[in-house]
Design a protein around this motif. Structure first.
Motif, PDB file in Angstrom:
ATOM      1  N   GLY A  42       0.787  -1.223   0.000  1.00 23.52           N
ATOM      2  CA  GLY A  42       0.000   0.000   0.000  1.00 23.52           C
ATOM      3  C   GLY A  42       0.816   1.269   0.000  1.00 23.52           C
ATOM      4  O   GLY A  42       0.298   2.358  -0.316  1.00 23.52           O
ATOM      5  N   ALA A  43       2.096   1.167   0.334  1.00 28.51           N
ATOM      6  CA  ALA A  43       2.950   2.350   0.466  1.00 28.51           C
ATOM      7  C   ALA A  43       3.017   3.210  -0.801  1.00 28.51           C
ATOM      8  O   ALA A  43       2.896   4.444  -0.722  1.00 28.51           O
ATOM      9  N   PRO A  44       3.202   2.639  -1.990  1.00 32.05           N
ATOM     10  CA  PRO A  44       3.332   3.481  -3.200  1.00 32.05           C
ATOM     11  C   PRO A  44       2.094   4.328  -3.500  1.00 32.05           C
ATOM     12  O   PRO A  44       2.197   5.352  -4.173  1.00 32.05           O
ATOM     13  N   PHE A  45       0.939   3.941  -3.008  1.00 37.18           N
ATOM     14  CA  PHE A  45      -0.298   4.636  -3.351  1.00 37.18           C
ATOM     15  C   PHE A  45      -0.602   5.822  -2.436  1.00 37.18           C
ATOM     16  O   PHE A  45      -1.429   6.669  -2.765  1.00 37.18           O
ATOM     17  N   VAL A  46       0.042   5.869  -1.294  1.00 37.22           N
ATOM     18  CA  VAL A  46      -0.210   6.971  -0.356  1.00 37.22           C
ATOM     19  C   VAL A  46       1.062   7.701   0.036  1.00 37.22           C
ATOM     20  O   VAL A  46       1.052   8.572   0.907  1.00 37.22           O
ATOM     21  N   GLY A  47       2.152   7.344  -0.606  1.00 41.46           N
ATOM     22  CA  GLY A  47       3.422   7.982  -0.282  1.00 41.46           C
ATOM     23  C   GLY A  47       3.927   7.611   1.097  1.00 41.46           C
ATOM     24  O   GLY A  47       4.682   8.361   1.728  1.00 41.46           O
ATOM     25  N   GLY A  48       3.520   6.424   1.576  1.00 44.40           N
ATOM     26  CA  GLY A  48       3.936   5.970   2.900  1.00 44.40           C
ATOM     27  C   GLY A  48       5.300   5.302   2.865  1.00 44.40           C
ATOM     28  O   GLY A  48       5.890   5.084   1.809  1.00 44.40           O
ATOM     29  N   SER A  49       5.755   4.942   4.047  1.00 45.90           N
ATOM     30  CA  SER A  49       7.054   4.288   4.162  1.00 45.90           C
ATOM     31  C   SER A  49       6.934   2.822   3.788  1.00 45.90           C
ATOM     32  O   SER A  49       6.016   2.124   4.207  1.00 45.90           O
ATOM     33  N   SER A  50       7.851   2.360   2.958  1.00 45.28           N
ATOM     34  CA  SER A  50       7.886   0.946   2.589  1.00 45.28           C
ATOM     35  C   SER A  50       8.946   0.196   3.385  1.00 45.28           C
ATOM     36  O   SER A  50       9.133  -0.997   3.206  1.00 45.28           O
ATOM     37  N   ASN A  51       9.644   0.942   4.266  1.00 47.60           N
ATOM     38  CA  ASN A  51      10.672   0.324   5.105  1.00 47.60           C
ATOM     39  C   ASN A  51      10.000  -0.287   6.331  1.00 47.60           C
ATOM     40  O   ASN A  51      10.126   0.201   7.454  1.00 47.60           O
ATOM     41  N   ILE A  52       9.260  -1.343   6.120  1.00 44.85           N
ATOM     42  CA  ILE A  52       8.384  -1.919   7.143  1.00 44.85           C
ATOM     43  C   ILE A  52       9.159  -2.722   8.183  1.00 44.85           C
ATOM     44  O   ILE A  52       8.867  -2.684   9.376  1.00 44.85           O
TER      45      ILE A  52
END
Length: 390
Positions: free
Chosen positions: A332-342
């Motif tokens: 979901g990160a790419p769609f809301v500009g969130g962090s993908s470094n989970i």
């Protein structure tokens, strides 16, 4: 079955006839006299009648009569009668309504059906609800009841509302939660949950508006029945079906369970694949706490394999939850500009709460993708094993 054979079954099987009655003075005597042609093993429960019922019952010194001080409902009358019948040493009770709609000469039907059974069984009289004179509301109510009984037990019957029944007294539940008309639904569902067979037997029915006195209150009693069915359906989905699944699994080896309950279960390979896909979709979806309820409900709705769907939905078992959360947040990160470094964060529901939109988008992607992959893989696997099914 001859009269002597009926008498023999009644004696050997320890059968009594239970008649709950409330203000049915017009028909009560006819019902009792009809039953006496077959047996004196009769228990009448006078549920607080205010008409001439007590006077009528004084003429029958050969039968057991219980007078309740006030009317508390048919369910309570039946429970009282069951307890008394057991005290008197009976093993089975045939219940017959006192409003005249049932024919006592159908008692041999129950006796003959019981004589052919090798185990305890609950028998319900199957009335012809399509004949002339049957109120449309009664036919609709019966179809409504039949559907929910099937949903709650998996048993298909033609008539679940008839009060003409044979109960195995030592197999029915001891405690109940309903006192009125809905009691007759509760008892057959909960008895079926105990793995006691519930079957229909053909009986006649008479609806005479001039004589019959019905105490069914359409709005109040239908509401009570609807509430009861809601509770029973919830118990079925959250406890009974998972319990039966686990019990079946325990009784068989893993290999036998896969072969009989999965590979050789009802439905085509396509149906089984859709069942797996549904389970996986729900399992990866963010409906925590409702996975089983949703899976079984949708499997029933779309006529899929409930066992396969339930098994597949367990992709979200507790040990897998952190990995599911991580995958959802990553997708979901790419769609809301969130962090993908989970992986550098604690994977828990607090993290989901703080990144809810990111999680929901990722969850939708994950559940749809894994559902499609698992469905296709299952179909190809099953087609390879048993191509003749399609």
């Amino acid at each position: 079955m001859t009269f002597a054979e009926v008498q023999n079954v009644i004696s050997e099987k320890k059968i009594c006839v239970l008649i709950p009655t409330y203000n049915n003075e017009k028909t009560l005597r006819r019902v009792i006299d009809g039953v006496l042609e077959y047996t004196e093993n009769i228990v009448v429960v006078n549920d607080g009648s205010t008409d001439s019922t007590p006077v009528i019952l004084k003429d029958y010194v050969q039968i057991q009569v219980i007078h309740l001080p006030q009317n508390r409902g048919k369910g309570n009358a039946l429970k009282t009668g069951f307890r008394e019948a057991e005290k008197l040493g009976y093993s089975y009770a045939i219940t017959i309504d006192s409003d005249g709609q049932h024919y006592p000469d159908d008692i041999p039907v129950f006796a003959e059906a019981l004589s052919h059974e090798k185990e305890d069984v609950l028998l319900i009289g199957n009335r012809n609800m399509s004949q002339d004179g049957i109120p449309k509301k009664s036919s609709f109510g019966n179809r409504f009841s039949n559907f929910w009984f099937w949903f709650e037990t998996g048993i298909k019957l033609h008539d679940t509302q008839s009060g003409y029944r044979l109960y195995p007294l030592h197999k029915i539940p001891r405690k109940y939660f309903t006192p009125k008309f809905e009691f007759e639904i509760e008892i057959i569902v909960r008895t079926a949950w105990r793995h006691i067979p519930v079957k229909n037997v053909p009986v006649k029915v008479l609806y005479d508006p001039a004589e019959r006195v019905s105490h069914f209150r359409p709005f109040k009693d239908f509401t009570r029945i609807s509430i009861l069915n809601t509770i029973l359906v919830t118990i079925t989905l959250l406890y009974i079906i998972p319990r039966n699944f686990v019990n079946n699994f325990k009784k068989k080896s893993f290999k036998k369970f896969i072969k009989e309950d999965v590979l050789e279960s009802d439905g085509s390979n396509r149906t089984k694949a859709f069942s797996i896909a549904l389970g996986v979709f729900i399992g990866f979806s963010p409906f925590w706490g409702f996975h089983t309820l949703l899976t079984i409900s949708l499997a029933v709705l779309f006529k899929l394999n409930k066992v396969l769907a339930f098994v597949a939905s367990n992709v979200s078992l507790p040990p897998f939850i952190p990995f599911i959360i991580a995958a959802c947040l990553f997708l979901g990160a790419p769609f809301v500009g969130g962090s993908s470094n989970i992986l550098s964060q604690d994977l828990n529901f607090e993290l989901v709460k703080n990144n809810l939109l990111q999680y929901l988008i990722g969850s939708a992607i994950l559940s749809v993708t894994m559902s499609i992959i698992s469905g296709i893989a299952t179909f190809l696997f099953l087609s390879r094993l048993s191509p003749e099914n399609d």
